[in-house]
Design a protein around this motif. Structure first.
Motif, PDB file in Angstrom:
ATOM      1  N   TYR A  70       0.858  -1.191   0.000  1.00  0.00           N
ATOM      2  CA  TYR A  70       0.000   0.000   0.000  1.00  0.00           C
ATOM      3  C   TYR A  70       0.889   1.235   0.000  1.00  0.00           C
ATOM      4  CZ  TYR A  70      -4.589  -2.031   0.614  1.00  0.00           C
ATOM      5  OH  TYR A  70      -5.764  -2.682   0.404  1.00  0.00           O
ATOM      6  N   VAL A 128     -10.759   3.363   7.920  1.00  0.00           N
ATOM      7  CA  VAL A 128     -11.461   4.023   6.814  1.00  0.00           C
ATOM      8  C   VAL A 128     -10.595   4.033   5.554  1.00  0.00           C
ATOM      9  CG1 VAL A 128     -12.447   6.189   6.041  1.00  0.00           C
ATOM     10  CG2 VAL A 128     -12.727   5.471   8.405  1.00  0.00           C
ATOM     11  N   ILE A 129      -9.369   4.567   5.704  1.00  0.00           N
ATOM     12  CA  ILE A 129      -8.536   4.839   4.531  1.00  0.00           C
ATOM     13  C   ILE A 129      -7.984   3.554   3.923  1.00  0.00           C
ATOM     14  CG2 ILE A 129      -6.403   5.950   3.799  1.00  0.00           C
ATOM     15  CD1 ILE A 129      -6.950   8.171   5.677  1.00  0.00           C
ATOM     16  N   MET A 132      -9.277   1.688   0.799  1.00  0.00           N
ATOM     17  CA  MET A 132      -9.049   2.121  -0.580  1.00  0.00           C
ATOM     18  C   MET A 132      -7.886   1.366  -1.187  1.00  0.00           C
ATOM     19  SD  MET A 132      -9.164   6.097   0.132  1.00  0.00           S
ATOM     20  CE  MET A 132     -10.438   6.755   1.171  1.00  0.00           C
ATOM     21  N   ARG A 133      -7.837   1.424  -2.515  1.00  0.00           N
ATOM     22  CA  ARG A 133      -6.748   0.723  -3.192  1.00  0.00           C
ATOM     23  C   ARG A 133      -5.996   1.666  -4.111  1.00  0.00           C
ATOM     24  NH1 ARG A 133      -8.685  -4.690  -3.716  1.00  0.00           N
ATOM     25  NH2 ARG A 133      -9.523  -5.194  -1.680  1.00  0.00           N
ATOM     26  N   TYR A 136      -6.048   5.608  -5.340  1.00  0.00           N
ATOM     27  CA  TYR A 136      -6.954   6.274  -4.407  1.00  0.00           C
ATOM     28  C   TYR A 136      -6.328   6.330  -3.026  1.00  0.00           C
ATOM     29  CZ  TYR A 136     -10.427   5.958  -8.027  1.00  0.00           C
ATOM     30  OH  TYR A 136     -11.091   6.099  -9.199  1.00  0.00           O
ATOM     31  N   ALA A 138      -3.127   6.197  -2.416  1.00  0.00           N
ATOM     32  CA  ALA A 138      -1.954   7.070  -2.492  1.00  0.00           C
ATOM     33  C   ALA A 138      -2.352   8.531  -2.344  1.00  0.00           C
ATOM     34  CB  ALA A 138      -1.216   6.844  -3.809  1.00  0.00           C
ATOM     35  N   VAL A 139      -3.344   8.945  -3.105  1.00  0.00           N
ATOM     36  CA  VAL A 139      -3.687  10.364  -3.087  1.00  0.00           C
ATOM     37  C   VAL A 139      -4.372  10.727  -1.775  1.00  0.00           C
ATOM     38  CG1 VAL A 139      -5.917  10.211  -4.202  1.00  0.00           C
ATOM     39  CG2 VAL A 139      -4.603  12.252  -4.427  1.00  0.00           C
ATOM     40  N   CYS A 140      -5.124   9.804  -1.230  1.00  0.00           N
ATOM     41  CA  CYS A 140      -5.808  10.094   0.017  1.00  0.00           C
ATOM     42  C   CYS A 140      -4.793  10.290   1.141  1.00  0.00           C
ATOM     43  CB  CYS A 140      -6.767   8.961   0.356  1.00  0.00           C
ATOM     44  SG  CYS A 140      -7.948   9.424   1.579  1.00  0.00           S
ATOM     45  N   GLY A 143      -3.050  13.553   0.794  1.00  0.00           N
ATOM     46  CA  GLY A 143      -3.924  14.586   1.333  1.00  0.00           C
ATOM     47  C   GLY A 143      -3.840  14.647   2.843  1.00  0.00           C
ATOM     48  N   LEU A 144      -3.767  13.502   3.473  1.00  0.00           N
ATOM     49  CA  LEU A 144      -3.676  13.432   4.933  1.00  0.00           C
ATOM     50  C   LEU A 144      -2.434  14.160   5.437  1.00  0.00           C
ATOM     51  CD1 LEU A 144      -5.061  12.015   7.397  1.00  0.00           C
ATOM     52  CD2 LEU A 144      -3.381  10.215   7.113  1.00  0.00           C
TER      53      LEU A 144
END
Lengths: 359, 304
Positions: A70, A128-129, A132-133, A136, A138-140, A143-144
């Motif tokens: 991930y 939550v995060i 995602m895969r 998605y 990576a960008v999330c 953003g964090l």
């Protein structure tokens, strides 16, 4: 040549050395060397301390990014959280207790609480995060990391955008640089042993299974979400401790450059892992070493061009050695061993070499 | 109410710029499934290209908006397109069959190289540069809502650029080929489409839109600097994801929604202005958790 006879192993095959060398002499020499280093190079202590910090960054990134597959760009978030929590605890304690307060007690408590907050946050966010895969995720996470800086810059209690100062290191407690060198050394070795144990057991296998095929792992009955979250929590714990240390080492916390440097150290930790070889235990360590030395070199030799040079070096490694340095070495070794199997030196065949091929 | 309407207008202006940048992300992603991290830098490079030409203009010409504006836009578009095509050719094409993380890291590397190049080679590039306003200063009013002329100009330029893009994608042969490649590159190749050329065109078109956004951003805020591409790029990517990545209408819609959300949150949530840049990421995380395909997106491949 019979089965019982062992072929002459090359000297770099550490596994063929006698046990007492491998399990006693080498570790002892290593520990003595590591403890002595800051005394051998007294004007290089901060550089060495930062090397250990880089190794911790890389090791913690590799749990999620390498072993689990991930690609997280936001691990720096926990670093910053640990740093701020620790600084707040220290400040409150020293303010209430006044002069009599013990700096090291406050630091220890702060770091512990920082790590705890990081673990809890990782559990909450992870559930939550981590659902995602790929891109998605990576960008999330990116953003964090960036959001961490912006949030911290909006809170007046911790100095908002202009940052806060950390309680001063007591003058009579000896050399500050050396103290943090040993802190990071212990933390890095702790992380190394912790992750070594983790990867050697079932937990590591589950992480690898998630990396290789998450659907299959799930249908085998593995509790993927639990394991993913636990892995992230372990990374967060070490990052929180590291953050607490770095905050005190630098003495001043700024939200964008020190606590949540998403576009520098947030990326550097990934680059160090990719350089060394992701998904291995020693790859991140090796990568951090090369990365840190190269960075220092470029910063002193090509000031102004430093980041360009570093960027080019990384492109070079990623393009020509996609498996990193360790991956490249393993690849070379495998090829050498295969050549040996195909053309055995004594012309008889590969029975005694079979072991060499299957590493 | 006036306040709301006023903020709504501000949000649309901001969103129009996000949308322009987001289009480049979404098109490139649609074609080669690459998160082109360096796209934000293309936006920045475009703005600097425009500024460089404006600075070089003789004074009589530089003051005349009708002559200077087309020149600035042309220069910006050329700089950005050239950079984007070069990056595609040098950095991305050799890696097209390698793992995604390699391409992503390369994109980050490219982004650093572009930022640093501007910082090093643009005269005094490490400091923010002031950008000409050009469009008449002042506002006009609709009811109590005051709209600066610059904002109107931004919305008009963005609107026509998006209209032209739609026409290009749907009414030209190259546009058709682009859609074909995004659906199935292998079949497209079998049908005689030069996939490499189409990918290059996609990068160029994205760069043109980003360059427009760069100049507009400069005109609105009267200032540009070498790291403005990072945050703008991240927000534009959020817009693209919000609308459904790979979807052109979605990128525009996502941009507008993001712009409006950001402005409204800043206005109406206590402490909101201090966290001006956080809202985009909150939107991003919420969208990714509850509807990862975005508002208009269909199911896209998920594994890196």
């Amino acid at each position: 040549m019979g089965l019982g006879e062992t072929a002459e192993k090359p000297i770099w095959h550490v596994h063929s050395w006698p046990r007492w060398i491998r399990y006693f002499l080498l570790p002892l020499l290593g520990v003595v060397l590591l403890v002595a280093l800051p005394h051998l190079f007294p004007d290089r202590v901060t550089f060495l301390a930062d090397l250990w910090a880089m190794i911790i960054f890389a090791l913690t990134w590799d749990v999620v990014g390498g072993q689990m597959g991930y690609n997280s760009f936001g691990n720096i978030f926990f670093f910053g959280v640990g740093m701020y929590v620790c600084a707040i605890v220290q400040k409150e304690m020293l303010e209430t207790a006044g002069e009599s307060a013990d700096y090291f007690l406050a630091l220890g408590l702060g770091a512990g609480l920082g790590a705890l907050v990081c673990i809890v946050l990782a559990a909450l966010l992870g559930s939550v995060i981590l659902g995602m895969r790929g891109h998605y995720f990576a960008v999330c996470t990116l953003g964090l990391g960036v959001a961490g800086a912006e949030i911290a810059a909006g809170i007046d209690y911790i100095g908002a955008g202009s940052g806060m100062s950390v309680p001063l290191y007591p003058i009579d407690a000896g050399n500050q640089e050396r103290f943090f060198y040993y802190c990071f050394l212990v933390l890095a070795l702790g992380a190394l042993f912790f992750f070594r144990r983790l990867y050697a057991g079932r937990f590591g296998l589950v992480l690898n299974a998630i990396r290789d095929d998450e659907e299959k792992a799930e249908s085998m009955g593995l509790r993927t979400t639990l394991h993913k979250t636990l892995a992230w929590m372990s990374a967060a714990c070490f990052l929180g401790l590291l953050g607490a240390g770095i905050g005190n080492q630098s003495g001043y916390i700024d939200p964008r450059d020190v606590a949540f440097p998403a576009s520098t150290f947030g990326i550097y930790m990934i680059l160090a892992v990719l350089m060394g070889g992701r998904g291995t235990l020693w790859g991140p360590v090796l990568g951090s070493f090369v990365f840190h030395v190269a960075k220092e070199f470029f910063w002193t030799e090509f000031l102004g061009w430093n980041r360009v040079a570093l960027g080019l070096l990384i492109l070079f490694v990623v393009v020509f050695a996609p498996g990193g340095i360790l991956g490249w070495v393993q690849d070379r070794r495998r090829r050498l061993d295969e050549e040996e199997v195909e053309h055995p030196p004594d012309g008889e065949g590969g029975v005694s070499f079979a072991q060499g091929g299957a590493q | 109410m006036e306040q709301f309407a006023q903020q709504f207008v501000n949000g649309v202006v901001l969103g129009a710029m996000y949308g322009l940048i987001a289009l480049g992300y979404t098109m490139v992603y649609g074609i080669i499934q690459l998160w082109n991290f360096a796209h934000g830098e293309i936006f920045m490079v475009g703005a600097f290209g425009g500024l460089a030409v404006w600075t070089a203009l003789p004074e009589s010409l530089a003051e005349n908006a009708f002559l200077a504006l087309p020149l600035i836009f042309t220069a910006a578009v050329f700089t950005a397109t050239f950079t984007a095509v070069l990056v595609e050719r040098v950095a991305y094409r050799p890696l097209r069959s390698s793992p995604r993380i390699t391409a992503l890291i390369t994109a980050i590397g490219v982004s650093i190289v572009l930022q640093e190049s501007v910082r090093l080679f643009y005269p005094d590039g490490k400091r923010p540069q002031s950008f000409p306003g050009l469009v008449a200063e002042g506002n006009f009013s609709i009811g109590d809502v005051r709209i600066p002329w610059v904002s109107l100009f931004i919305v008009i330029v963005a609107f026509f650029a998006m209209l032209l893009l739609q026409a290009f994608v749907h009414a030209t042969k190259t546009g058709k080929a682009m859609r074909a490649v995004s659906q199935d590159p292998d079949t497209a190749r079998l049908m005689g489409i030069d996939v490499n050329r189409i990918i290059m065109v996609t990068f160029a078109v994205g760069a043109i839109l980003a360059a427009l956004a760069g100049v507009l951003q400069g005109m609105k805020f009267r200032q540009i600097d070498f790291h403005m591409g990072f945050l703008a790029g991240l927000k534009a990517f959020t817009a693209a994801v919000l609308g459904g990545i790979g979807n052109i209408t979605g990128a525009v819609l996502g941009g507008l929604l993001l712009g409006i959300t950001e402005v409204m949150a800043t206005q109406y949530i206590p402490q909101g202005s201090a966290w001006k840049d956080v809202w985009a990421f909150i939107v991003l995380i919420v969208v990714l958790v509850f509807r990862p395909t975005g508002l208009l997106g269909e199911d896209v491949s998920v594994r890196a």
